[in-house]
Structures are given as structure tokens and as C-alpha cells.
Design a protein around this motif. Sequence first.
Motif, PDB file in Angstrom:
ATOM      1  N   GLU A 101       0.826  -1.207   0.000  1.00 33.08           N
ATOM      2  CA  GLU A 101       0.000   0.000   0.000  1.00 33.08           C
ATOM      3  C   GLU A 101       0.865   1.264   0.000  1.00 33.08           C
ATOM      4  OE1 GLU A 101      -2.638  -0.349   3.290  1.00 33.08           O
ATOM      5  OE2 GLU A 101      -3.875  -1.887   2.359  1.00 33.08           O
ATOM      6  N   LEU A 102       1.989   1.205   0.697  1.00 32.90           N
ATOM      7  CA  LEU A 102       2.908   2.353   0.669  1.00 32.90           C
ATOM      8  C   LEU A 102       3.468   2.575  -0.734  1.00 32.90           C
ATOM      9  CD1 LEU A 102       5.116   2.300   3.906  1.00 32.90           C
ATOM     10  CD2 LEU A 102       3.910   4.261   2.948  1.00 32.90           C
ATOM     11  N   THR A 103       3.812   1.483  -1.401  1.00 35.91           N
ATOM     12  CA  THR A 103       4.314   1.605  -2.770  1.00 35.91           C
ATOM     13  C   THR A 103       3.244   2.183  -3.681  1.00 35.91           C
ATOM     14  OG1 THR A 103       5.779  -0.300  -2.427  1.00 35.91           O
ATOM     15  CG2 THR A 103       5.312   0.336  -4.702  1.00 35.91           C
ATOM     16  N   THR A 104       2.003   1.732  -3.501  1.00 36.44           N
ATOM     17  CA  THR A 104       0.900   2.270  -4.296  1.00 36.44           C
ATOM     18  C   THR A 104       0.728   3.762  -4.047  1.00 36.44           C
ATOM     19  OG1 THR A 104      -0.268   0.155  -4.279  1.00 36.44           O
ATOM     20  CG2 THR A 104      -1.584   2.120  -4.721  1.00 36.44           C
ATOM     21  N   TYR A 105       0.826   4.162  -2.785  1.00 34.30           N
ATOM     22  CA  TYR A 105       0.666   5.578  -2.453  1.00 34.30           C
ATOM     23  C   TYR A 105       1.734   6.430  -3.131  1.00 34.30           C
ATOM     24  CZ  TYR A 105       1.040   9.922   0.155  1.00 34.30           C
ATOM     25  OH  TYR A 105       1.140  11.253   0.488  1.00 34.30           O
ATOM     26  N   VAL A 106       2.982   5.989  -3.076  1.00 33.17           N
ATOM     27  CA  VAL A 106       4.063   6.778  -3.684  1.00 33.17           C
ATOM     28  C   VAL A 106       3.877   6.852  -5.197  1.00 33.17           C
ATOM     29  CG1 VAL A 106       6.551   6.896  -4.078  1.00 33.17           C
ATOM     30  CG2 VAL A 106       5.675   6.313  -1.814  1.00 33.17           C
ATOM     31  N   HIS A 107       3.465   5.747  -5.811  1.00 34.04           N
ATOM     32  CA  HIS A 107       3.191   5.779  -7.249  1.00 34.04           C
ATOM     33  C   HIS A 107       2.065   6.772  -7.563  1.00 34.04           C
ATOM     34  CE1 HIS A 107       5.785   2.830  -9.138  1.00 34.04           C
ATOM     35  NE2 HIS A 107       5.539   1.943  -8.177  1.00 34.04           N
ATOM     36  N   GLN A 108       1.050   6.816  -6.716  1.00 33.78           N
ATOM     37  CA  GLN A 108      -0.067   7.738  -6.944  1.00 33.78           C
ATOM     38  C   GLN A 108       0.359   9.193  -6.745  1.00 33.78           C
ATOM     39  OE1 GLN A 108      -3.071   6.237  -4.293  1.00 33.78           O
ATOM     40  NE2 GLN A 108      -3.873   4.786  -5.811  1.00 33.78           N
ATOM     41  N   VAL A 109       1.271   9.434  -5.813  1.00 35.77           N
ATOM     42  CA  VAL A 109       1.788  10.794  -5.646  1.00 35.77           C
ATOM     43  C   VAL A 109       2.439  11.260  -6.940  1.00 35.77           C
ATOM     44  CG1 VAL A 109       3.560  12.171  -4.502  1.00 35.77           C
ATOM     45  CG2 VAL A 109       2.091  10.681  -3.149  1.00 35.77           C
ATOM     46  N   ILE A 110       3.213  10.374  -7.559  1.00 31.34           N
ATOM     47  CA  ILE A 110       3.915  10.733  -8.794  1.00 31.34           C
ATOM     48  C   ILE A 110       2.942  10.881  -9.962  1.00 31.34           C
ATOM     49  CG2 ILE A 110       5.622   9.957 -10.483  1.00 31.34           C
ATOM     50  CD1 ILE A 110       7.071   8.530  -8.157  1.00 31.34           C
ATOM     51  N   SER A 111       2.042   9.908 -10.125  1.00 32.66           N
ATOM     52  CA  SER A 111       1.193   9.875 -11.325  1.00 32.66           C
ATOM     53  C   SER A 111      -0.094  10.677 -11.187  1.00 32.66           C
ATOM     54  CB  SER A 111       0.844   8.420 -11.667  1.00 32.66           C
ATOM     55  OG  SER A 111       0.089   7.819 -10.617  1.00 32.66           O
ATOM     56  N   LYS A 112      -0.607  10.837  -9.962  1.00 33.44           N
ATOM     57  CA  LYS A 112      -1.886  11.527  -9.762  1.00 33.44           C
ATOM     58  C   LYS A 112      -1.704  12.906  -9.132  1.00 33.44           C
ATOM     59  CE  LYS A 112      -4.155   7.814 -11.073  1.00 33.44           C
ATOM     60  NZ  LYS A 112      -4.896   7.770 -12.363  1.00 33.44           N
ATOM     61  N   ASP A 113      -0.911  12.963  -8.056  1.00 34.07           N
ATOM     62  CA  ASP A 113      -0.742  14.225  -7.341  1.00 34.07           C
ATOM     63  C   ASP A 113      -0.061  15.284  -8.203  1.00 34.07           C
ATOM     64  OD1 ASP A 113      -1.926  14.482  -4.871  1.00 34.07           O
ATOM     65  OD2 ASP A 113      -0.364  13.410  -3.807  1.00 34.07           O
ATOM     66  N   TRP A 114       1.033  14.905  -8.837  1.00 32.38           N
ATOM     67  CA  TRP A 114       1.852  15.922  -9.517  1.00 32.38           C
ATOM     68  C   TRP A 114       1.111  16.640 -10.642  1.00 32.38           C
ATOM     69  CZ3 TRP A 114       5.063  15.262  -5.744  1.00 32.38           C
ATOM     70  CH2 TRP A 114       6.151  16.145  -5.613  1.00 32.38           C
ATOM     71  N   PRO A 115       0.396  15.917 -11.512  1.00 30.57           N
ATOM     72  CA  PRO A 115      -0.379  16.651 -12.524  1.00 30.57           C
ATOM     73  C   PRO A 115      -1.450  17.544 -11.904  1.00 30.57           C
ATOM     74  CG  PRO A 115      -0.110  14.348 -13.163  1.00 30.57           C
ATOM     75  CD  PRO A 115       0.348  14.459 -11.746  1.00 30.57           C
ATOM     76  N   ALA A 116      -2.075  17.083 -10.811  1.00 27.44           N
ATOM     77  CA  ALA A 116      -3.120  17.885 -10.164  1.00 27.44           C
ATOM     78  C   ALA A 116      -2.544  19.124  -9.499  1.00 27.44           C
ATOM     79  CB  ALA A 116      -3.865  17.036  -9.124  1.00 27.44           C
ATOM     80  N   MET A 117      -1.323  19.028  -8.977  1.00 28.18           N
ATOM     81  CA  MET A 117      -0.730  20.165  -8.285  1.00 28.18           C
ATOM     82  C   MET A 117      -0.433  21.316  -9.231  1.00 28.18           C
ATOM     83  SD  MET A 117       1.662  18.583  -5.241  1.00 28.18           S
ATOM     84  CE  MET A 117       2.798  17.784  -6.346  1.00 28.18           C
TER      85      MET A 117
END
Length: 254
Positions: A101-117
Motif C-alpha cells: 500500500e505504501l508503494t501504491t501511495y508513492v506511485h499515486q503521488v507521482i502519477s496523480k498528485d503531480w499533474p493535479a498540483m
Amino acid sequence: MMWFWALVSLAVGVAIAVALSTLLGRSERASSGTYNPQALSVIGSALLSSFILVTAFLIAGTWSTYNTDRQHTYDEARAATTAYWLAGKLPPTDRDRVRGELTTYVHQVISKDWPAMGDHQTSDQAYATLDGLRADVAAIHSADATAEKKRSDLAASLDDIYSKRLIRAADVNYDMPKLLYVALIIAALLLIAYPPLVGLTANGRNVVLLSGLGAMVGLGIFIVVALSHPYSEPLTIQPSAFRHALERFGQIDG
């Protein structure tokens, strides 16, 4: 209210300048339209100093904010790496689930968070993953006091990730006061317009020199605006810290 008093200040400054120029500009030189080199030098220096002051303040402030925001990404990634390591102290089943789950979260930060930011937002999906991970760790049943200590250490580390994520979310929406940008634009326009207003002839050499001044002024404004939005193009903070965290996850697994 801030804009009201800003406009009042501008109006008062203009009124005082007009009044003084009307009252004091009655000399024979002023009436004949000839220029006083000393007075022009003072005004030119004042305009240049005003632009430099505002620009330097904004560049220093935005550069400091830019570096702070980038440091916050490394703080969060470091907290994720610590949590990943602490998860290794759990029983194998819980360890693998938490690390996944931690790995999934970090992947989501890169792929989901960054474009949204880039649009001054953060990913709800990444939030949900982190919230679910914290809930899963809270629900782990510890067999003894030693196991509970390991679980609580991991829970505290996840809380640290959450806190640092909130800081990053706040960074996304921070901006310098708009009044400073208004002051920068006014100072820039006055600085560029001053030479032609006091009689600079429009020959080729003078136009080239004034164009160079305009280019440098424009570049200064561009730098200020770019640094003011650290998660947008062209000076985007990259998710390098989280990519490095994924590399560390692999090293820890090894």
C-alpha cells in the motif's frame, strides 16, 4: 480592504506629485520646456531603484518559497521510506500488505498528485490510499507489548507522512500577495516609458538599447511569475524525491 487602501495610497501619491510639480514647476526653465539634467537623473534613478527593489524582493521571496516547497517533498518521501522500513518489523502478511500500500501511495503521488498540483489541487485517490493504509495499521492486532510497540512506531510514521502531505497541499495553494505584482508591473512600465517621455529620440541605436532594457525587465517579471508557481511549468518541481523513495523501497526489500 487591502485593495482599497492600496488604491488610496496610489491616489495620494499621484496627487502629491501633481501638486508639487504644479506649484514648484513654474521656473523659467520649466516654462520654456527645457530639461534639468539633475532632476531627470534623480527621477530616473528613483524609478530604477523602485523596480530593482520590488523585483529583488519578489525574486528573493519566491526563490526561498520554491526551495522550501522542494524540501517539503523530500521530507515526505523520507517519511515514506522510514515507514516502509518500519513495516518490515511486522509479521510477514501485515508487512507485505503495508509495504504494498505504501508503494501504491508513492506511485499515486507521482502519477496523480503531480499533474493535479499544477492546477493547485491534490489527488483524492492518493489521500484515500493513505487514509486506508493508516486504518489498516490501526486495525492490526498485536500479540504482545513488543509487537504493539512496532505497530505504534509504524502508525506514528504514517501520521508523519500525513502531516507532511498536508504541508505539501498547503504549498500548492500559496502565492505572494497580488499587490506586489501590481507594484512590479507599475514600476516596470514607468521604467521603460521614462526615456521616451523625457525626450529619447527614436533612432535605431536608441530603440535597440530601449529594447534591451525592455527584454531584461520582461525576463525579471517572468522569473518572478515562474518561481511563484513551483508546481507549474516551466520551473516545475519534479517528484524526484518520491522516485528516489521507490528506489529505496527496492533496496530495503533486497
